[in-house]
Design a protein around this motif. Structure first.
Motif, PDB file in Angstrom:
ATOM      1  N   THR A 252      -5.841  16.684  13.156  1.00 32.33           N
ATOM      2  CA  THR A 252      -6.636  15.491  13.415  1.00 32.33           C
ATOM      3  C   THR A 252      -6.964  15.422  14.890  1.00 32.33           C
ATOM      4  OG1 THR A 252      -5.473  14.325  11.633  1.00 32.33           O
ATOM      5  CG2 THR A 252      -6.711  12.983  13.212  1.00 32.33           C
ATOM      6  N   ALA A 253      -8.230  15.267  15.210  1.00 25.35           N
ATOM      7  CA  ALA A 253      -8.670  15.127  16.597  1.00 25.35           C
ATOM      8  C   ALA A 253      -9.718  14.032  16.659  1.00 25.35           C
ATOM      9  CB  ALA A 253      -9.240  16.445  17.112  1.00 25.35           C
ATOM     10  N   TRP A 254      -9.710  13.312  17.743  1.00 23.15           N
ATOM     11  CA  TRP A 254     -10.692  12.239  17.890  1.00 23.15           C
ATOM     12  C   TRP A 254     -10.879  11.920  19.360  1.00 23.15           C
ATOM     13  CZ3 TRP A 254      -5.678  11.469  16.423  1.00 23.15           C
ATOM     14  CH2 TRP A 254      -4.907  10.527  17.130  1.00 23.15           C
ATOM     15  N   PHE A 255     -11.885  11.093  19.629  1.00 21.41           N
ATOM     16  CA  PHE A 255     -12.189  10.623  20.975  1.00 21.41           C
ATOM     17  C   PHE A 255     -12.040   9.108  20.996  1.00 21.41           C
ATOM     18  CE2 PHE A 255     -14.547  14.525  20.176  1.00 21.41           C
ATOM     19  CZ  PHE A 255     -14.027  15.331  21.190  1.00 21.41           C
ATOM     20  N   ASN A 256     -11.677   8.592  22.162  1.00 18.56           N
ATOM     21  CA  ASN A 256     -11.324   7.183  22.258  1.00 18.56           C
ATOM     22  C   ASN A 256     -11.778   6.652  23.606  1.00 18.56           C
ATOM     23  OD1 ASN A 256     -10.212   4.695  21.692  1.00 18.56           O
ATOM     24  ND2 ASN A 256      -8.127   5.439  21.387  1.00 18.56           N
ATOM     25  N   CYS A 257     -11.652   5.359  23.794  1.00 13.39           N
ATOM     26  CA  CYS A 257     -11.936   4.737  25.080  1.00 13.39           C
ATOM     27  C   CYS A 257     -10.936   3.620  25.300  1.00 13.39           C
ATOM     28  CB  CYS A 257     -13.366   4.188  25.131  1.00 13.39           C
ATOM     29  SG  CYS A 257     -13.829   3.595  26.788  1.00 13.39           S
ATOM     30  N   ASP A 258     -10.474   3.494  26.532  1.00 12.34           N
ATOM     31  CA  ASP A 258      -9.490   2.478  26.871  1.00 12.34           C
ATOM     32  C   ASP A 258      -9.843   1.873  28.228  1.00 12.34           C
ATOM     33  OD1 ASP A 258      -6.750   1.240  26.356  1.00 12.34           O
ATOM     34  OD2 ASP A 258      -6.456   2.123  28.329  1.00 12.34           O
ATOM     35  N   GLY A 259      -9.758   0.579  28.331  1.00 16.31           N
ATOM     36  CA  GLY A 259     -10.052  -0.063  29.602  1.00 16.31           C
ATOM     37  C   GLY A 259     -10.582  -1.466  29.427  1.00 16.31           C
ATOM     38  N   PRO A 260     -10.956  -2.112  30.528  1.00 11.29           N
ATOM     39  CA  PRO A 260     -11.326  -3.538  30.474  1.00 11.29           C
ATOM     40  C   PRO A 260     -12.570  -3.848  29.667  1.00 11.29           C
ATOM     41  CG  PRO A 260     -11.758  -2.579  32.649  1.00 11.29           C
ATOM     42  CD  PRO A 260     -10.954  -1.579  31.898  1.00 11.29           C
ATOM     43  N   GLY A 265     -11.561   3.153  19.547  1.00 13.58           N
ATOM     44  CA  GLY A 265     -11.784   3.615  18.181  1.00 13.58           C
ATOM     45  C   GLY A 265     -11.410   5.069  18.052  1.00 13.58           C
ATOM     46  N   GLN A 266     -11.575   5.598  16.865  1.00 13.45           N
ATOM     47  CA  GLN A 266     -11.383   7.024  16.625  1.00 13.45           C
ATOM     48  C   GLN A 266     -12.759   7.619  16.346  1.00 13.45           C
ATOM     49  OE1 GLN A 266      -8.105   8.344  14.174  1.00 13.45           O
ATOM     50  NE2 GLN A 266      -7.042   6.407  14.413  1.00 13.45           N
ATOM     51  N   TYR A 267     -13.405   8.064  17.400  1.00 12.90           N
ATOM     52  CA  TYR A 267     -14.784   8.536  17.325  1.00 12.90           C
ATOM     53  C   TYR A 267     -14.824  10.052  17.112  1.00 12.90           C
ATOM     54  CZ  TYR A 267     -15.573   3.912  19.332  1.00 12.90           C
ATOM     55  OH  TYR A 267     -15.574   2.553  19.562  1.00 12.90           O
ATOM     56  N   ALA A 268     -15.800  10.503  16.346  1.00 12.01           N
ATOM     57  CA  ALA A 268     -15.865  11.909  15.951  1.00 12.01           C
ATOM     58  C   ALA A 268     -16.458  12.805  17.023  1.00 12.01           C
ATOM     59  CB  ALA A 268     -16.676  12.055  14.663  1.00 12.01           C
ATOM     60  N   THR A 269     -17.288  12.268  17.898  1.00 10.16           N
ATOM     61  CA  THR A 269     -17.949  13.078  18.917  1.00 10.16           C
ATOM     62  C   THR A 269     -17.806  12.405  20.282  1.00 10.16           C
ATOM     63  OG1 THR A 269     -20.109  11.999  18.728  1.00 10.16           O
ATOM     64  CG2 THR A 269     -19.658  13.825  17.213  1.00 10.16           C
ATOM     65  N   ILE A 270     -18.063  13.200  21.318  1.00 10.33           N
ATOM     66  CA  ILE A 270     -18.027  12.643  22.669  1.00 10.33           C
ATOM     67  C   ILE A 270     -19.083  11.556  22.823  1.00 10.33           C
ATOM     68  CG2 ILE A 270     -18.461  13.203  25.096  1.00 10.33           C
ATOM     69  CD1 ILE A 270     -17.164  15.928  24.600  1.00 10.33           C
ATOM     70  N   ALA A 271     -20.286  11.796  22.294  1.00 10.30           N
ATOM     71  CA  ALA A 271     -21.371  10.818  22.439  1.00 10.30           C
ATOM     72  C   ALA A 271     -21.022   9.487  21.774  1.00 10.30           C
ATOM     73  CB  ALA A 271     -22.664  11.384  21.854  1.00 10.30           C
ATOM     74  N   GLU A 272     -20.395   9.537  20.600  1.00 13.12           N
ATOM     75  CA  GLU A 272     -20.022   8.292  19.916  1.00 13.12           C
ATOM     76  C   GLU A 272     -19.023   7.501  20.745  1.00 13.12           C
ATOM     77  OE1 GLU A 272     -18.702   8.863  15.900  1.00 13.12           O
ATOM     78  OE2 GLU A 272     -20.294  10.301  15.472  1.00 13.12           O
ATOM     79  N   ALA A 273     -18.058   8.183  21.325  1.00 18.92           N
ATOM     80  CA  ALA A 273     -17.073   7.485  22.142  1.00 18.92           C
ATOM     81  C   ALA A 273     -17.706   6.952  23.426  1.00 18.92           C
ATOM     82  CB  ALA A 273     -15.918   8.419  22.475  1.00 18.92           C
ATOM     83  N   GLY A 280     -15.852   2.583  34.531  1.00 17.30           N
ATOM     84  CA  GLY A 280     -14.717   1.711  34.795  1.00 17.30           C
ATOM     85  C   GLY A 280     -13.633   1.788  33.738  1.00 17.30           C
ATOM     86  N   ASN A 281     -13.851   2.614  32.707  1.00 21.49           N
ATOM     87  CA  ASN A 281     -12.877   2.792  31.630  1.00 21.49           C
ATOM     88  C   ASN A 281     -12.374   4.233  31.607  1.00 21.49           C
ATOM     89  OD1 ASN A 281     -13.109   0.079  30.218  1.00 21.49           O
ATOM     90  ND2 ASN A 281     -15.245   0.745  30.181  1.00 21.49           N
ATOM     91  N   HIS A 282     -11.427   4.493  30.708  1.00 17.78           N
ATOM     92  CA  HIS A 282     -10.913   5.843  30.500  1.00 17.78           C
ATOM     93  C   HIS A 282     -11.384   6.369  29.147  1.00 17.78           C
ATOM     94  CE1 HIS A 282      -7.884   5.391  33.798  1.00 17.78           C
ATOM     95  NE2 HIS A 282      -8.083   6.698  33.860  1.00 17.78           N
ATOM     96  N   PHE A 283     -11.969   7.562  29.172  1.00 20.12           N
ATOM     97  CA  PHE A 283     -12.358   8.280  27.961  1.00 20.12           C
ATOM     98  C   PHE A 283     -11.206   9.190  27.572  1.00 20.12           C
ATOM     99  CE2 PHE A 283     -13.892  12.471  26.520  1.00 20.12           C
ATOM    100  CZ  PHE A 283     -14.485  12.118  25.313  1.00 20.12           C
TER     101      PHE A 283
END
Length: 423
Positions: A252-260, A265-273, A280-283
């Motif tokens: 299982t692999a996914w992309f996410n974002c965290d920050g203010p 989420g659990q995004y399937a591609t870099i573009a979706e995330a 100002g956030n962390h990818f």
């Protein structure tokens, strides 16, 4: 998932503060593959020994030294099949004072069903080397971002990793090498992650579900047979860079974002995330390693079929390793977290390996490599305490009143964040 992973990162931050206070391509040629088969010893205790045949082979290496490999025929009491015991490389003690890399830490609380061991890494070297896929062939791979052992390169072996290098994963007590395709910004630069979170977990060896492999249905909901990580185990997971299984993406692999202002989420591609990850956030790029092992091989020609993932495919509602991979090893989750800065054109961000399949979206080729080289004494500490006592260990806490010391150069922010692609 977001709350659990964010909680883990917060635990890692608080643990790091506590520490501060207290202290992919065609497979390798046959000649290279044969080199991997020397220097091994028998790994006892995985299966019951039968009175069947066995043997000992003495091999003379190119350096003139001799290595003994023991092969013992065994019979599994669970399946009735005859299988050789697993082999692993001989223990290589650390060539420094292990106690100098330990600090005092409080014993953490318990978890409910799985023991956990977590720590944080910084990014290390960037190179087009791959000691698993292209051993002894520097510069032949797509570009990689390494973590862990600072000496890891195309010539790395279990012996060299255990004997040299510092570590960007807290301490040289963990000289394992972790690597993944480098993140490129489409403007000639590598984007280095700020930090990497690694989270090992497994059910304790006393859990009835990991006492034996039994066909479903089983009253104990058998997952397999718990064992530790064998010396020299290595594998690739995620997308297959060797070309041997071009459509395969394991785990299982996914992309996410965290920050203010992030929308996690659990995004399937870099573009979706990135659509939910403004400046100002962390990818985050997050991937799970396999937890099932065949009990025989430290590596195989495709670098992945000796390990696998537990599934619910038995039809009885519980996770189980398949019969060909009956041993349950500690699995780990690797998360690489990158700053999204003002002015970044994230529509151009992609992995170096994405250029191998230009018709696929950015992030399609997400994969990672792992080459184990833990100090055995310290690995036994986190296995015996964090894993087998169901402790919730973070920031390198070993669950016995000690923890790994964070290296002096650690930073939560990559500096530099962007570096030119090596030529």
């Amino acid at each position: 998932m977001r709350n659990g992973f964010l909680g883990y990162k917060l635990i890692g931050w608080s643990g790091a503060a506590l520490l501060a206070v207290t202290a992919i391509m065609p497979h390798a040629p046959s000649s290279a593959w044969n080199m991997l088969k020397t220097g091994m010893q028998s790994r006892p205790g995985l299966l019951k020994k039968s009175s069947g045949s066995g043997g000992t082979t003495t091999t003379t290496t190119s350096s003139g030294s001799t290595t003994t490999t023991t092969t013992t025929t065994t019979t599994s009491s669970n399946t009735g099949t005859t299988t050789p015991t697993a082999t692993e490389f001989s223990i290589i003690p650390s060539n420094f004072d292990v106690n100098s890399e330990l600090v005092d830490m409080a014993v953490p609380g318990k978890d409910t069903d799985m023991g956990a061991f977590r720590f944080i890494c910084n990014p290390g070297q960037i190179s087009a080397d791959d000691p698993i896929v292209f051993p002894g062939q520097p510069g032949k791979s797509h570009l990689h971002q390494f973590y862990g052992n600072t000496s890891a390169n195309a010539y790395s072996t279990y012996q060299s990793l255990r004997s040299s290098g510092q570590s960007t994963c807290m301490s040289p007590l963990n000289r394992s090498a972790y690597w993944m395709p480098a993140m490129l910004d489409g403007k000639g630069n590598v984007v280095r992650p700020d930090y990497i979170s690694i989270y090992y977990k497994r059910r304790p060896s006393s859990d009835p579900s990991v006492q034996a492999w039994k066909p479903a249905p089983d009253a104990n909901k058998s997952m397999g047979i718990a064992t530790s990580l064998p010396n020299g185990l290595r594998f690739i997971f995620g997308w297959d860079p060797t070309g041997m299984h071009p459509a395969e993406r394991t785990g299982t692999a996914w992309f996410n974002c965290d920050g203010p202002t992030a929308v996690p989420g659990q995004y399937a591609t870099i573009a979706e995330a990135m659509a939910h990850c403004p400046a100002g956030n962390h990818f985050g790029a997050v991937i799970n390693a396999p937890q099932c092992w065949d009990g025989k091989n430290l590596d195989v020609p495709d670098h992945r079929s000796h390990v696998s993932y537990a599934t619910y495919s038995n039809g009885y509602g519980y996770l189980q390793c398949d019969q060909a991979h009956p041993y349950v090893i500690p699995e780990f989750t690797l998360g690489a977290w990158y700053t999204v800065a003002p002015g970044d054109d994230t529509s151009k961000w992609h992995f170096s390996s994405d250029e191998m399949v230009p018709d696929q979206p950015a992030g399609y080729t997400f994969h990672a490599d792992w080459f184990g080289a833990w100090d055995n004494t310290v690995m036994s500490m986190w296995m015996d305490n964090c894993i087998n006592k169901l402790l919730n260990c973070s920031a390198g806490n070993l669950g016995n009143g000690k923890g790994m010391k964070m290296f002096s150069g650690f930073s939560w922010t990559a500096n530099p964040r962007l570096v030119p692609i090596p030529q």
